[in-house]
Motif scaffolding. Structure first.
Motif, PDB file in Angstrom:
ATOM      1  N   THR A  27     -36.329  13.870  -3.973  1.00  0.00           N
ATOM      2  CA  THR A  27     -35.546  12.733  -3.520  1.00  0.00           C
ATOM      3  C   THR A  27     -36.266  11.471  -3.968  1.00  0.00           C
ATOM      4  OG1 THR A  27     -36.681  12.616  -1.379  1.00  0.00           O
ATOM      5  CG2 THR A  27     -34.673  13.975  -1.505  1.00  0.00           C
ATOM      6  N   PHE A  28     -35.509  10.352  -3.994  1.00  0.00           N
ATOM      7  CA  PHE A  28     -36.058   9.108  -4.522  1.00  0.00           C
ATOM      8  C   PHE A  28     -35.873   7.959  -3.544  1.00  0.00           C
ATOM      9  CE2 PHE A  28     -35.776  11.563  -8.358  1.00  0.00           C
ATOM     10  CZ  PHE A  28     -36.785  11.060  -9.181  1.00  0.00           C
ATOM     11  N   ASP A  29     -36.817   7.053  -3.589  1.00  0.00           N
ATOM     12  CA  ASP A  29     -36.694   5.740  -2.971  1.00  0.00           C
ATOM     13  C   ASP A  29     -36.758   4.740  -4.119  1.00  0.00           C
ATOM     14  OD1 ASP A  29     -36.729   3.443  -1.505  1.00  0.00           O
ATOM     15  OD2 ASP A  29     -38.658   3.806  -0.526  1.00  0.00           O
ATOM     16  N   GLY A  30     -35.607   4.315  -4.566  1.00  0.00           N
ATOM     17  CA  GLY A  30     -35.541   3.525  -5.788  1.00  0.00           C
ATOM     18  C   GLY A  30     -35.910   4.394  -6.976  1.00  0.00           C
ATOM     19  N   GLU A  31     -36.955   3.995  -7.731  1.00  0.00           N
ATOM     20  CA  GLU A  31     -37.407   4.784  -8.878  1.00  0.00           C
ATOM     21  C   GLU A  31     -38.616   5.654  -8.548  1.00  0.00           C
ATOM     22  OE1 GLU A  31     -38.146   2.187 -12.120  1.00  0.00           O
ATOM     23  OE2 GLU A  31     -36.038   1.627 -12.384  1.00  0.00           O
ATOM     24  N   VAL A  32     -39.043   5.633  -7.284  1.00  0.00           N
ATOM     25  CA  VAL A  32     -40.245   6.355  -6.867  1.00  0.00           C
ATOM     26  C   VAL A  32     -39.869   7.662  -6.172  1.00  0.00           C
ATOM     27  CG1 VAL A  32     -42.265   6.257  -5.348  1.00  0.00           C
ATOM     28  CG2 VAL A  32     -41.610   4.248  -6.681  1.00  0.00           C
ATOM     29  N   ILE A  33     -40.598   8.733  -6.480  1.00  0.00           N
ATOM     30  CA  ILE A  33     -40.350  10.028  -5.854  1.00  0.00           C
ATOM     31  C   ILE A  33     -40.763   9.965  -4.392  1.00  0.00           C
ATOM     32  CG2 ILE A  33     -40.951  12.480  -5.848  1.00  0.00           C
ATOM     33  CD1 ILE A  33     -41.531  12.205  -8.860  1.00  0.00           C
ATOM     34  N   LEU A  69     -48.828  15.554  -5.163  1.00  0.00           N
ATOM     35  CA  LEU A  69     -49.281  14.769  -6.319  1.00  0.00           C
ATOM     36  C   LEU A  69     -48.150  13.932  -6.907  1.00  0.00           C
ATOM     37  CD1 LEU A  69     -51.404  17.448  -8.253  1.00  0.00           C
ATOM     38  CD2 LEU A  69     -52.271  15.545  -6.870  1.00  0.00           C
ATOM     39  N   LEU A  70     -46.912  14.349  -6.668  1.00  0.00           N
ATOM     40  CA  LEU A  70     -45.758  13.654  -7.241  1.00  0.00           C
ATOM     41  C   LEU A  70     -45.190  12.588  -6.321  1.00  0.00           C
ATOM     42  CD1 LEU A  70     -43.930  16.799  -8.685  1.00  0.00           C
ATOM     43  CD2 LEU A  70     -45.334  15.164  -9.952  1.00  0.00           C
ATOM     44  N   VAL A  71     -45.470  12.703  -5.040  1.00  0.00           N
ATOM     45  CA  VAL A  71     -44.894  11.771  -4.065  1.00  0.00           C
ATOM     46  C   VAL A  71     -45.487  10.373  -4.271  1.00  0.00           C
ATOM     47  CG1 VAL A  71     -44.683  11.222  -1.607  1.00  0.00           C
ATOM     48  CG2 VAL A  71     -44.438  13.591  -2.401  1.00  0.00           C
ATOM     49  N   GLY A  72     -44.602   9.366  -4.266  1.00  0.00           N
ATOM     50  CA  GLY A  72     -45.029   7.986  -4.464  1.00  0.00           C
ATOM     51  C   GLY A  72     -45.205   7.608  -5.919  1.00  0.00           C
ATOM     52  N   GLN A  73     -44.855   8.528  -6.834  1.00  0.00           N
ATOM     53  CA  GLN A  73     -45.017   8.281  -8.261  1.00  0.00           C
ATOM     54  C   GLN A  73     -43.671   8.066  -8.941  1.00  0.00           C
ATOM     55  OE1 GLN A  73     -48.167   8.078  -9.469  1.00  0.00           O
ATOM     56  NE2 GLN A  73     -48.933   8.580  -7.425  1.00  0.00           N
ATOM     57  N   VAL A  74     -43.705   7.359 -10.043  1.00  0.00           N
ATOM     58  CA  VAL A  74     -42.530   7.228 -10.901  1.00  0.00           C
ATOM     59  C   VAL A  74     -42.513   8.433 -11.836  1.00  0.00           C
ATOM     60  CG1 VAL A  74     -41.413   5.854 -12.693  1.00  0.00           C
ATOM     61  CG2 VAL A  74     -42.540   4.722 -10.767  1.00  0.00           C
ATOM     62  N   ALA A  98     -35.431  15.207 -12.073  1.00  0.00           N
ATOM     63  CA  ALA A  98     -35.552  13.751 -12.005  1.00  0.00           C
ATOM     64  C   ALA A  98     -34.317  13.064 -12.582  1.00  0.00           C
ATOM     65  CB  ALA A  98     -36.802  13.302 -12.748  1.00  0.00           C
ATOM     66  N   ARG A  99     -33.758  13.643 -13.629  1.00  0.00           N
ATOM     67  CA  ARG A  99     -32.548  13.070 -14.241  1.00  0.00           C
ATOM     68  C   ARG A  99     -31.296  13.388 -13.438  1.00  0.00           C
ATOM     69  NH1 ARG A  99     -34.844  15.370 -18.939  1.00  0.00           N
ATOM     70  NH2 ARG A  99     -33.246  17.007 -18.876  1.00  0.00           N
ATOM     71  N   GLY A 100     -31.395  14.388 -12.574  1.00  0.00           N
ATOM     72  CA  GLY A 100     -30.206  14.809 -11.841  1.00  0.00           C
ATOM     73  C   GLY A 100     -29.312  15.694 -12.668  1.00  0.00           C
ATOM     74  N   VAL A 101     -29.935  16.482 -13.543  1.00  0.00           N
ATOM     75  CA  VAL A 101     -29.174  17.348 -14.442  1.00  0.00           C
ATOM     76  C   VAL A 101     -29.409  18.792 -14.024  1.00  0.00           C
ATOM     77  CG1 VAL A 101     -28.869  18.136 -16.817  1.00  0.00           C
ATOM     78  CG2 VAL A 101     -29.358  15.736 -16.350  1.00  0.00           C
ATOM     79  N   ALA A 102     -28.356  19.526 -13.713  1.00  0.00           N
ATOM     80  CA  ALA A 102     -28.474  20.931 -13.339  1.00  0.00           C
ATOM     81  C   ALA A 102     -28.464  21.799 -14.588  1.00  0.00           C
ATOM     82  CB  ALA A 102     -27.324  21.340 -12.426  1.00  0.00           C
ATOM     83  N   HIS A 103     -29.136  22.950 -14.512  1.00  0.00           N
ATOM     84  CA  HIS A 103     -29.239  23.849 -15.658  1.00  0.00           C
ATOM     85  C   HIS A 103     -29.292  25.267 -15.120  1.00  0.00           C
ATOM     86  CE1 HIS A 103     -30.266  24.899 -19.803  1.00  0.00           C
ATOM     87  NE2 HIS A 103     -31.142  25.737 -19.308  1.00  0.00           N
ATOM     88  N   ARG A 104     -28.525  26.183 -15.697  1.00  0.00           N
ATOM     89  CA  ARG A 104     -28.407  27.528 -15.128  1.00  0.00           C
ATOM     90  C   ARG A 104     -29.073  28.600 -15.975  1.00  0.00           C
ATOM     91  NH1 ARG A 104     -22.471  27.678 -12.164  1.00  0.00           N
ATOM     92  NH2 ARG A 104     -23.110  26.429 -10.395  1.00  0.00           N
ATOM     93  N   GLY A 105     -30.242  28.343 -16.465  1.00  0.00           N
ATOM     94  CA  GLY A 105     -31.000  29.408 -17.133  1.00  0.00           C
ATOM     95  C   GLY A 105     -31.112  29.191 -18.625  1.00  0.00           C
TER      96      GLY A 105
END
Length: 333
Positions: free
Chosen positions: A247-253, A276-281, A323-330
């Protein structure tokens, strides 16, 4: 196949009272029947739970969803509530098995399916999971599909489920009922690492029955991806799979979830790596660091060293997609 007795109880309590160390519950039977045909398991009693209900999907008071243990994989994957609010789970289920198997396989049974290790299925070879103390020929034999994380000297088998990888990332809770009543098991604690008792796949006690799976309130409707790398595009178990969500807060994870399949005796997740990813762009470098950290304890065998690099690349790809919001099925490797 050895002889067995068959029982069809009318209630969960009756089913639990019938169960013992020599019995198995059966719902869809898509894994259990195969194991019986191969004489890998030889139950003296089958307890058919198909008449117990446990086939509803409904909202919970806290905004989540409770899924009955007998809901089929197909019904769960295509249920409007799951597709809309838990698309990571829907995609993971649709990446597994075949349409025919998904129509039969139950949600509770998916949690309990056994490893596809060649030696486990071959009763002519030793296997600590099948016969404790007999040995693990996979450690020095053909081990291309085996574990690189969390294994032990006793067992290097992997858990085969796609659905369970998504459930680990979503922090589901397993509802069970047994002789001592009902209890709930956080998904992270449900499956076990092999240690010295690889014959035990999970934390269920004798005669305990999975009655449902509870999902928390939805958070990852948009930024998610389930990526499955396998040898062929259909009906193959994962060499490596990744469930990624954020999930995002603006551009930050704001929150991040990351679970791996095909690499360990259970779905593999490390909350410290997610932090490690939280609070990062989002960026390639941070995703690469997370991937390397998650795999830093890997101990590949003679034929599966490729899984370390494969898993790292799959993690970065899945995180980028989430991050892009793109789903992929394998995908193919």
């Amino acid at each position: 196949m050895t002889p067995f007795s068959y029982h069809k109880p009318a209630s969960v309590s009756e089913a639990v009272n019938l169960a013992d160390t020599c019995s198995h519950f059966i719902a869809g039977g898509t894994n259990l029947v195969d194991l019986m045909k191969e004489n890998v398991v030889r139950p003296q009693r089958l307890i058919d739970i198909s008449g117990l209900g446990l086939n509803d999907i409904h909202p919970t008071a806290n905004g989540g969803v409770l899924i009955g243990a007998r809901v089929s994989n197909a019904e769960l994957a295509w249920h409007p509530m799951i597709e809309q609010h838990y698309p990571l789970l829907s995609d993971a289920i649709l990446a597994g098995a075949s349409p025919q198997l998904r129509n039969m396989a139950s949600t509770g049974g998916n949690l309990l399916q056994r490893t596809r290790c060649y030696y486990f299925y071959d009763t002519g070879t030793p296997c600590n999971k099948r016969e404790p103390g007999s040995g693990c020929p996979a450690r020095n034999g053909l081990n291309r599909i085996h574990a690189i994380l969390g294994a032990s000297d006793a067992c290097v088998a992997t858990h085969p489920s796609d659905m369970c990888v998504a459930l680990a990332a979503l922090e589901a809770v397993v509802h069970v009922e047994g002789p001592n009543g009902a209890r709930q098991i956080p998904f992270a604690d449900f499956h076990r690492l092999p240690n010295d008792t690889p014959e035990r796949d999970n934390q269920l006690a004798v005669a305990e029955l999975v009655t449902g799976i509870e999902l928390p309130p939805p958070m990852f409707e948009r930024h998610y991806q389930y990526l499955k790398i396998r040898d062929r595009a259909s009906y193959a178990f994962a060499l490596v799979s990744v469930a990624a969500a954020m999930t995002f807060d603006g551009e930050v994870i704001q929150q991040a979830r990351l679970a791996l399949g095909g690499v360990a005796h259970k779905p593999w997740r490390d909350p410290d790596v997610e932090r490690l990813l939280v609070g990062q762009v989002p960026c390639e470098a941070r995703f690469t660091r997370a991937a390397q950290t998650l795999l830093q304890g890997a101990q590949p065998l003679s034929h599966n060293g490729f899984k370390v690099t494969l898993a790292q690349r799959a993690i970065v790809r899945a995180l980028n997609g989430a991050a892009r919001g793109v789903a992929h099925r394998g995908a193919r490797p």
